[in-house]
Scaffold this motif. Structure first.
Motif: not given
Length: 405
Positions: A314-315, A320-323, A326-328
């Protein structure tokens, strides 16, 4: 039968294809992984590598990435189908999934949340593919234009997805990540296309049993989630105007009564787990692997078996500020549990594998985890044919990881 959490983890990891890594992974090894997992989730994000190429890598180490495409689009041993999400499934499961497609033919034409209007247009799209052969949405004579990002499909794309969902079309290949559609009889081998089709109740019971084999040990809810029975719209209407309900809970009781699944008590679980008859606890194994955010072990089992509760997949879909990490984000499996996670990106222009964050889970030795993660990252770097590897400052493992590298 009572299982400790460690025993349940070993059963699940073995069922999921983790174990001995071959000296050189072949097409046969990739086939075996796909057959054990039953469902390999597809996703368009390509920041590191397409996520569906990672499950085989996690279990086999470096392998030829085109092997999965060969099995799907050339050999037709796998096919694209909606289960819990858009996935690759073994073609032998087609008769068991057909009841869902047939049900969609008798309900309103519906595709991925967006109603499709105009049956005549849908029939025209089907006729065009039958006349011209495999087509992408952009190839259609009257395909229309996109209405926005994500699900802002053109009317042609919506029609193709409706026909796919109803089992009239299949996916014959990909151009990059763009689907190419063809008549279902040209996608599914005749031995599976013409195989006997069980009724919906028996099909769902068989899918529950197959999921138990793929997951090793799981609750009823987890079994239903593996192939999407919990979310599929075949439901039983209740009396007194109450909402309809899924049919799988009643079918699970029947499967247990028939002796096709065995209930077990797992340490710390509130609900009973289920295993196939004759399931044994494997010997301890020392595993080391980075997992796709969409790996079926993570999606279904990691919280219950490893206490790994943050849904890394779900990331990708939050601002971005709620991750948090990170992303992947790829979790790191070491021994028989998840000990860390890192946010990875392949900068192909610079030929660099970027570790944008690295974290160790509470209770694990950072130095040991960093040493093992460094070795795993070097292997992935070579598999992706990248020349360099760099680690950013983010995360409680980043400093140790740089030292280890």
């Amino acid at each position: 039968m009572d299982l400790s959490l460690a025993e349940a983890r070993r059963i699940a990891l073995s069922a999921q294809g983790f174990g001995r890594v071959p000296a050189k992974a072949t097409l046969a090894h990739v086939r075996k992984v796909a057959d054990k997992l039953l469902t390999i989730q597809l996703d368009s994000v390509n920041v590191l590598v397409r996520s569906h190429y990672l499950p085989a890598y996690s279990r086999l180490g470096p392998y030829r990435r085109t092997a999965l495409d060969d099995l799907t689009y050339d050999r037709k041993e796998l096919f694209e189908c909606w289960s819990h999400a858009s996935c690759l499934l073994p073609a032998r499961l087609f008769p068991l999934m057909l009841h869902r497609m047939l049900a969609m033919r008798t309900s309103r034409t519906w595709s991925s949340g967006a109603p499709v209007e105009g049956d005549e247009h849908i029939e025209a799209v089907l006729h065009e593919i039958s006349e011209r052969g495999p087509l992408a949405a952009a190839d259609l004579t009257d395909g229309g234009t996109r209405t926005g990002k994500w699900w802002g499909w053109s009317k042609g794309k919506a029609a193709l997805e409706a026909l796919l969902e109803c089992g009239y079309l299949g996916i014959a290949g990909r151009r990059g990540f763009t689907r190419v559609y063809d008549l279902i009889e040209n996608v599914i081998p005749a031995e599976h296309l013409n195989a006997p089709v069980p009724d919906r109740e028996e099909a769902q019971k068989e899918l529950l049993c197959l999921s138990a084999g793929a997951l090793g040990v799981a609750t009823g809810r987890q079994l239903s989630e593996h192939l999407g029975l919990h979310s599929f719209r075949i439901r039983v209407r209740q009396e007194n105007g109450k909402p309809s309900r899924a049919i799988w809970p009643a079918l699970l009781k029947e499967v247990v009564a028939e002796g096709r699944l065995v209930p077990v008590a797992v340490e710390g679980w509130k609900d009973p787990g289920y295993v196939l008859p004759g399931t044994r606890v494997p010997k301890p194994v020392q595993l080391r692997a980075l997992l796709s955010p969409f790996d079926s072990f993570l999606r279904v089992s990691s919280a219950a078996l490893c206490g790994f509760t943050n849904p890394v997949g779900l990331q990708l879909y939050v601002p971005a500020e709620r991750r948090q990490y990170g992303y992947f984000v790829l979790p790191f499996l070491l021994g028989d549990t998840l000990v860390g996670r890192c946010d990875l990106k392949a900068d192909r222009q610079r030929g660099t594998l970027m570790v944008q964050s690295a974290y160790v889970e509470p209770g694990h030795d950072p130095k040991h985890v960093a040493h093992e993660l460094a070795a795993e990252l070097r292997q992935m770097q070579a598999w992706l044919e990248l020349e360099d590897l760099e680690v950013a400052d983010r995360g409680n493992l980043a400093k140790q990881l740089r030292r280890a590298l």
